[in-house]
Design an enzyme around this catalytic site. Structure first.
Site, PDB file in Angstrom:
ATOM      1  N   GLY A  12       0.820  -1.219   0.000  1.00 19.41           N
ATOM      2  CA  GLY A  12       0.000   0.000   0.000  1.00 19.41           C
ATOM      3  C   GLY A  12       0.843   1.253   0.000  1.00 19.41           C
ATOM      4  N   ARG A  15       0.576   5.545  -1.971  1.00 23.05           N
ATOM      5  CA  ARG A  15       0.226   6.884  -1.459  1.00 23.05           C
ATOM      6  C   ARG A  15       0.139   6.840   0.068  1.00 23.05           C
ATOM      7  NH1 ARG A  15      -6.301   7.633  -2.653  1.00 23.05           N
ATOM      8  NH2 ARG A  15      -6.922   6.675  -0.671  1.00 23.05           N
ATOM      9  N   SER A  40      -0.428   2.802 -11.119  1.00 25.16           N
ATOM     10  CA  SER A  40       0.047   4.155 -11.437  1.00 25.16           C
ATOM     11  C   SER A  40       0.563   4.852 -10.179  1.00 25.16           C
ATOM     12  CB  SER A  40      -1.065   4.976 -12.097  1.00 25.16           C
ATOM     13  OG  SER A  40      -2.152   5.091 -11.214  1.00 25.16           O
ATOM     14  N   ASP A  62      -2.744  -7.107  -5.636  1.00 26.01           N
ATOM     15  CA  ASP A  62      -3.813  -7.051  -4.639  1.00 26.01           C
ATOM     16  C   ASP A  62      -3.374  -7.975  -3.508  1.00 26.01           C
ATOM     17  OD1 ASP A  62      -6.011  -7.381  -3.062  1.00 26.01           O
ATOM     18  OD2 ASP A  62      -7.399  -7.867  -4.686  1.00 26.01           O
ATOM     19  N   VAL A  63      -3.017  -7.400  -2.368  1.00 23.13           N
ATOM     20  CA  VAL A  63      -2.427  -8.212  -1.291  1.00 23.13           C
ATOM     21  C   VAL A  63      -3.468  -9.040  -0.536  1.00 23.13           C
ATOM     22  CG1 VAL A  63      -0.314  -6.869  -0.986  1.00 23.13           C
ATOM     23  CG2 VAL A  63      -2.373  -6.200   0.271  1.00 23.13           C
ATOM     24  N   ASN A  90       1.097  -2.497   5.339  1.00 24.50           N
ATOM     25  CA  ASN A  90       0.426  -1.200   5.511  1.00 24.50           C
ATOM     26  C   ASN A  90      -0.872  -1.084   4.709  1.00 24.50           C
ATOM     27  OD1 ASN A  90       0.401   1.969   5.744  1.00 24.50           O
ATOM     28  ND2 ASN A  90       0.443   1.521   3.547  1.00 24.50           N
ATOM     29  N   SER A 142      -4.364   0.098  14.110  1.00 23.58           N
ATOM     30  CA  SER A 142      -5.087   1.366  14.291  1.00 23.58           C
ATOM     31  C   SER A 142      -5.570   1.494  15.724  1.00 23.58           C
ATOM     32  CB  SER A 142      -6.295   1.427  13.359  1.00 23.58           C
ATOM     33  OG  SER A 142      -7.087   2.562  13.662  1.00 23.58           O
ATOM     34  N   TYR A 155     -13.929  -2.332  10.279  1.00 20.82           N
ATOM     35  CA  TYR A 155     -12.561  -1.792  10.305  1.00 20.82           C
ATOM     36  C   TYR A 155     -11.895  -2.059  11.664  1.00 20.82           C
ATOM     37  CZ  TYR A 155      -8.795   1.653   9.719  1.00 20.82           C
ATOM     38  OH  TYR A 155      -7.570   2.271   9.633  1.00 20.82           O
ATOM     39  N   LYS A 159      -8.657  -4.431  12.443  1.00 19.52           N
ATOM     40  CA  LYS A 159      -7.428  -3.887  13.042  1.00 19.52           C
ATOM     41  C   LYS A 159      -7.117  -4.578  14.376  1.00 19.52           C
ATOM     42  CE  LYS A 159      -6.234  -0.942   9.872  1.00 19.52           C
ATOM     43  NZ  LYS A 159      -4.967  -1.096   9.127  1.00 19.52           N
TER      44      LYS A 159
HETATM   45  N1  LIG Z   1      -5.000   7.717   7.833  1.00 21.40           N
HETATM   46  C1  LIG Z   1      -5.362   7.399   9.067  1.00 21.40           C
HETATM   47  O1  LIG Z   1      -5.925   8.208   9.803  1.00 21.40           O
HETATM   48  C2  LIG Z   1      -5.062   6.013   9.596  1.00 21.40           C
HETATM   49  C3  LIG Z   1      -5.275   5.774  10.974  1.00 21.40           C
HETATM   50  C4  LIG Z   1      -5.020   4.505  11.481  1.00 21.40           C
HETATM   51  C5  LIG Z   1      -4.558   3.504  10.640  1.00 21.40           C
HETATM   52  N2  LIG Z   1      -4.364   3.759   9.314  1.00 21.40           N
HETATM   53  C6  LIG Z   1      -3.912   2.650   8.482  1.00 21.40           C
HETATM   54  O2  LIG Z   1      -2.720   3.013   7.814  1.00 21.40           O
HETATM   55  C7  LIG Z   1      -2.647   2.345   6.567  1.00 21.40           C
HETATM   56  C8  LIG Z   1      -2.454   3.357   5.441  1.00 21.40           C
HETATM   57  O3  LIG Z   1      -3.513   4.281   5.493  1.00 21.40           O
HETATM   58  P1  LIG Z   1      -3.542   5.612   4.596  1.00 21.40           P
HETATM   59  O4  LIG Z   1      -4.302   6.625   5.363  1.00 21.40           O
HETATM   60  O5  LIG Z   1      -2.192   5.929   4.096  1.00 21.40           O
HETATM   61  O6  LIG Z   1      -4.503   5.104   3.419  1.00 21.40           O
HETATM   62  P2  LIG Z   1      -4.477   5.437   1.852  1.00 21.40           P
HETATM   63  O7  LIG Z   1      -5.841   5.083   1.352  1.00 21.40           O
HETATM   64  O8  LIG Z   1      -3.971   6.803   1.593  1.00 21.40           O
HETATM   65  O9  LIG Z   1      -3.409   4.392   1.287  1.00 21.40           O
HETATM   66  C9  LIG Z   1      -3.660   3.021   1.299  1.00 21.40           C
HETATM   67  C10 LIG Z   1      -2.952   2.386   0.115  1.00 21.40           C
HETATM   68  O10 LIG Z   1      -3.186   0.982   0.181  1.00 21.40           O
HETATM   69  C11 LIG Z   1      -3.507   0.518  -1.128  1.00 21.40           C
HETATM   70  N3  LIG Z   1      -4.324  -0.686  -1.017  1.00 21.40           N
HETATM   71  C12 LIG Z   1      -5.556  -0.822  -0.474  1.00 21.40           C
HETATM   72  N4  LIG Z   1      -5.976  -2.086  -0.562  1.00 21.40           N
HETATM   73  C13 LIG Z   1      -4.984  -2.788  -1.199  1.00 21.40           C
HETATM   74  C14 LIG Z   1      -4.842  -4.133  -1.587  1.00 21.40           C
HETATM   75  N5  LIG Z   1      -5.802  -5.033  -1.367  1.00 21.40           N
HETATM   76  N6  LIG Z   1      -3.699  -4.494  -2.199  1.00 21.40           N
HETATM   77  C15 LIG Z   1      -2.709  -3.600  -2.414  1.00 21.40           C
HETATM   78  N7  LIG Z   1      -2.802  -2.304  -2.087  1.00 21.40           N
HETATM   79  C16 LIG Z   1      -3.936  -1.902  -1.483  1.00 21.40           C
HETATM   80  C17 LIG Z   1      -4.265   1.676  -1.774  1.00 21.40           C
HETATM   81  O11 LIG Z   1      -4.258   1.600  -3.194  1.00 21.40           O
HETATM   82  C18 LIG Z   1      -3.494   2.883  -1.232  1.00 21.40           C
HETATM   83  O12 LIG Z   1      -2.422   3.244  -2.067  1.00 21.40           O
HETATM   84  C19 LIG Z   1      -3.958   1.549   6.438  1.00 21.40           C
HETATM   85  O13 LIG Z   1      -3.743   0.220   6.859  1.00 21.40           O
HETATM   86  C20 LIG Z   1      -4.877   2.287   7.389  1.00 21.40           C
HETATM   87  O14 LIG Z   1      -5.921   1.455   7.843  1.00 21.40           O
HETATM   88  C21 LIG Z   1      -4.605   4.986   8.777  1.00 21.40           C
END
Ligand SMILES: NC(=O)c1ccc[n+]([C@@H]2O[C@H](COP(=O)([O-])OP(=O)(O)OC[C@H]3O[C@@H](n4cnc5c(N)ncnc54)[C@H](O)[C@@H]3O)[C@@H](O)[C@H]2O)c1
Length: 270
Positions: A12, A15, A40, A62-63, A90, A142, A155, A159
């Site tokens: 992931g 981004r 991309s 797709d993980v 991640n 999380s 969710y 987590k």
């Molecule tokens: N942003 C927050 O507030 C927050 C808080 C707690 C935990 N998290 C966790 O941190 C991690 C990253 O979050 P983020 O905010 O950067 O999210 P984001 O949506 O910006 O990035 C997630 C990335 O994971 C990729 N992805 C999703 N499912 C996938 C799959 N099946 N296979 C491969 N790639 C996949 C997406 O394409 C994306 O690029 C996540 O696990 C999220 O649950 C985020």
């Protein structure tokens, strides 16, 4: 250069938080595979790193899909031409849905993307690390795993599963020289987090640091957990949340000092 010569997969990483972890790992000397379902985004993240920060390679996968995970680890091995040292699980999707309205499809989609993915990649990574008795796996959980929040059934449960899987992996893999830890982020502003003004205010009232986290707040801790400095850390779930999980009600100094709450206070007993 705390990760000099290490090979790392960050899922992931196209981004958000994952992208920043990949960037920081590369800046610390690691060679990084950027794995993302969005090709991309993975390409753009790798190009940014290869443009002066360090070495990265984009792979789309797709993980949550076992065949694609197997292909990802095989292709990553070809790129590294070296053993895998660090895996960051991640990838995940955000989801809100009230318990009474949650559909089975949504439940399964969130569990599959957020929890099954960690099992599949964790197993694939550990199978490469354990025979060498060396390696570090970092799972991104999380604070939603630890606090009951509205709309977080799928969710939060996914987590919580990650946090518990981290402990179980640590117990089983620790004896094989592989450390497994989790980071539990609080609300992080990745630029994509879209909260309404009311939601933002309510969050900030409950975060002692009085701000949302940034991706850099998470990636700094990920670098530490991947480094030799964390060699004796195993099975930890590290909150990185500005104190959100620790906090109950937060009062201002004025509120606390003007309210009389001591039952032995003479002004009350009179
Ligand atoms: N942003 C927050 O507030 C927050 C808080 C707690 C935990 N998290 C966790 O941190 C991690 C990253 O979050 P983020 O905010 O950067 O999210 P984001 O949506 O910006 O990035 C997630 C990335 O994971 C990729 N992805 C999703 N499912 C996938 C799959 N099946 N296979 C491969 N790639 C996949 C997406 O394409 C994306 O690029 C996540 O696990 C999220 O649950 C985020």
């Amino acid at each position: 250069m705390r990760l000099e010569g290490k090979s790392a997969i960050v899922t992931g990483a196209g981004r958000g938080i994952g992208r920043d972890i990949a960037r920081r790992f590369a800046a610390e000397g690691a060679r990084v595979v950027i794995a993302d379902i969005e090709k991309s985004h993975a390409d753009a993240a790798a190009a940014e790193i290869n443009d002066g920060i360090g070495s990265a390679h984009a792979l789309s996968a797709d993980v949550a899909d076992p065949d694609q995970v197997a292909r990802l680890f095989a292709e990553a091995g070809e790129y590294f031409a070296a053993p895998l040292d660090v895996l960051v699980n991640n990838a995940g999707i955000a989801h809100h849905g009230a318990f009474l309205e949650l559909t089975l499809d949504d439940w399964q989609r969130v569990l599959s993307n957020n929890l099954t993915s960690v099992f599949l990649c964790g197993q694939a990574g550990a199978r490469l690390m354990a025979p060498r008795r060396q390696g570090s796996i970092i799972n991104i959980g999380s604070i939603s795993a630890q606090r009951g929040s509205f709309g977080r059934t799928a969710y939060g449960v996914a987590k919580a599963g990650i946090h518990q899987m981290t402990r179980i992996m640590a117990v089983e893999l620790g004896a094989m020289g592989v450390n497994v830890n989790a980071i539990a982020p609080g609300p992080i502003d990745t630029g994509m987090t879209s909260f309404g003004p009311d939601q933002k205010r309510r969050y900030l009232e409950r975060i002692p640091a009085n701000r949302f986290g940034l991706a850099g707040d998470i990636s700094g801790v990920a670098v530490f957990l991947a480094s030799a400095d964390a060699a004796y850390m195993n099975g930890a779930v590290v909150n990185v949340d500005g104190g959100f999980d620790a906090a109950g009600l937060i009062f201002s100094y004025e509120e606390l000092t003007t309210v009389t709450s001591d039952a032995r206070d003479e002004s009350i007993s009179e």
